[in-house]
Design a protein around this motif. Sequence first.
Motif, PDB file in Angstrom:
ATOM      1  N   ALA A  91      -6.764 -34.673 -28.273  1.00 39.37           N
ATOM      2  CA  ALA A  91      -5.476 -33.785 -27.984  1.00 39.37           C
ATOM      3  C   ALA A  91      -5.466 -32.640 -28.583  1.00 39.37           C
ATOM      4  N   ALA A  92      -5.703 -32.573 -30.038  1.00 36.37           N
ATOM      5  CA  ALA A  92      -5.969 -31.511 -31.187  1.00 36.37           C
ATOM      6  C   ALA A  92      -6.990 -30.609 -30.517  1.00 36.37           C
ATOM      7  N   ALA A 140     -15.756 -34.976 -35.818  1.00 35.44           N
ATOM      8  CA  ALA A 140     -16.733 -33.973 -36.608  1.00 35.44           C
ATOM      9  C   ALA A 140     -16.401 -32.653 -35.844  1.00 35.44           C
ATOM     10  N   GLU A 141     -16.201 -32.798 -34.433  1.00 33.84           N
ATOM     11  CA  GLU A 141     -16.061 -31.739 -33.445  1.00 33.84           C
ATOM     12  C   GLU A 141     -14.946 -30.968 -33.776  1.00 33.84           C
ATOM     13  N   LEU A 142     -13.902 -31.842 -34.089  1.00 31.89           N
ATOM     14  CA  LEU A 142     -12.633 -31.224 -34.324  1.00 31.89           C
ATOM     15  C   LEU A 142     -12.281 -30.488 -35.827  1.00 31.89           C
ATOM     16  N   ILE A 143     -13.229 -31.203 -36.733  1.00 37.93           N
ATOM     17  CA  ILE A 143     -13.153 -30.465 -37.934  1.00 37.93           C
ATOM     18  C   ILE A 143     -14.082 -29.189 -38.059  1.00 37.93           C
ATOM     19  N   ALA A 144     -15.161 -29.055 -37.123  1.00 38.16           N
ATOM     20  CA  ALA A 144     -15.718 -27.769 -36.829  1.00 38.16           C
ATOM     21  C   ALA A 144     -14.836 -26.876 -36.223  1.00 38.16           C
ATOM     22  N   SER A 145     -14.285 -27.049 -35.359  1.00 40.32           N
ATOM     23  CA  SER A 145     -13.190 -26.371 -34.670  1.00 40.32           C
ATOM     24  C   SER A 145     -12.377 -25.760 -35.451  1.00 40.32           C
ATOM     25  N   LEU A 166      -9.930 -39.434 -48.339  1.00 34.65           N
ATOM     26  CA  LEU A 166      -9.288 -38.648 -47.571  1.00 34.65           C
ATOM     27  C   LEU A 166     -10.069 -38.044 -46.560  1.00 34.65           C
ATOM     28  N   GLY A 167      -9.535 -37.664 -45.328  1.00 33.93           N
ATOM     29  CA  GLY A 167     -10.565 -36.930 -44.308  1.00 33.93           C
ATOM     30  C   GLY A 167     -11.490 -37.788 -43.502  1.00 33.93           C
ATOM     31  N   ASN A 168     -11.607 -38.958 -43.667  1.00 35.28           N
ATOM     32  CA  ASN A 168     -12.439 -39.770 -42.807  1.00 35.28           C
ATOM     33  C   ASN A 168     -12.076 -39.683 -41.390  1.00 35.28           C
ATOM     34  N   VAL A 169     -13.172 -39.107 -40.571  1.00 36.37           N
ATOM     35  CA  VAL A 169     -12.938 -38.846 -39.116  1.00 36.37           C
ATOM     36  C   VAL A 169     -12.639 -40.216 -38.500  1.00 36.37           C
ATOM     37  N   HIS A 170     -13.193 -41.211 -39.000  1.00 36.08           N
ATOM     38  CA  HIS A 170     -13.151 -42.472 -38.196  1.00 36.08           C
ATOM     39  C   HIS A 170     -11.954 -43.207 -38.260  1.00 36.08           C
TER      40      HIS A 170
END
Length: 305
Positions: free
Chosen positions: A260-261, A66-71, A247-251
Amino acid sequence: MHKLSCLLLFLSITSVTSAQSPVSVREKPVTQLSLNENPYGPPAGVNQAIEQELRKLARYTDDAGAELIASIARKEGVEPTQIIPGEILEQLGLLLGIKGGKGEFIYSVPGYPVLVNAAAKVGGSVVAVPLNQQKTNDLPAIAARISEKTQAIFLVNPHNPSGTVNDREAFHRFLHEASQRALIIVDEAYLEFTDDFNDRTALTNLRQGDNVMVFRTFAKAYGMAGLALGYAVVPKSLGSYLQAQGLGNVHDLNRLSVVAALAALNDTTFIPKVQRAITAERNKWNSLLDKLSIPHTDSQANFIY
């Protein structure tokens, strides 16, 4: 000239094999250039982030997803719900192909066919439009092929395999007009290698409300091809549909790819350095090819056609 080149290649191979044993020939290091990877590798912080995450491999991806998506959403200037993480082009083709029944999918040839090939597997019809003489997406020809059957238009800019980019104003104008008739998917995997990323990105059209989605990847400029992570920036309505389809399930994301991202995005100096280095090397190759009178494209990517 073609036959002579083949003959010279054959002679060079036979001379090597006659002078060396087959074992020594096979063990000679080979550099693969066909996948357009970044030879400089990832930002320095990526390896460190992966090493720190190794002890957590027994666990699925957690809040870091979730942090990656927010970033990413902050970077792109959109809502988190508009970010679909993953290397999703094939899945996207399947979902849109199913949704569109026997709808048509337009793309440029020669080109990167993963999305349209996936759509074809579930009944979609592929409409291939040749590149123009400059080896760029032939926007007028593509516009002429749009019909009530068109489900989506798939464009790569800079294009693969030509490396060319479309004229900025013409490209944005095309996206605005054509997206009123069909969804346009723009793959910008190589856009970070250009010198005018912000002016060229199709995200401008998406933010203005056009029916456009943009795909990006960490595999190319960020030097993380082995971690297989990308993302799509989509209109809100399309985001809801894709998420409802799973699609897009962070788990589902690889936790090493996620950290890494995040580390790569936090290094704001890396991409400009890579862009300058690639541009310098590209200019050298252009000069050499011109000197040898070898025709080539005006590439803006990390390869030349």
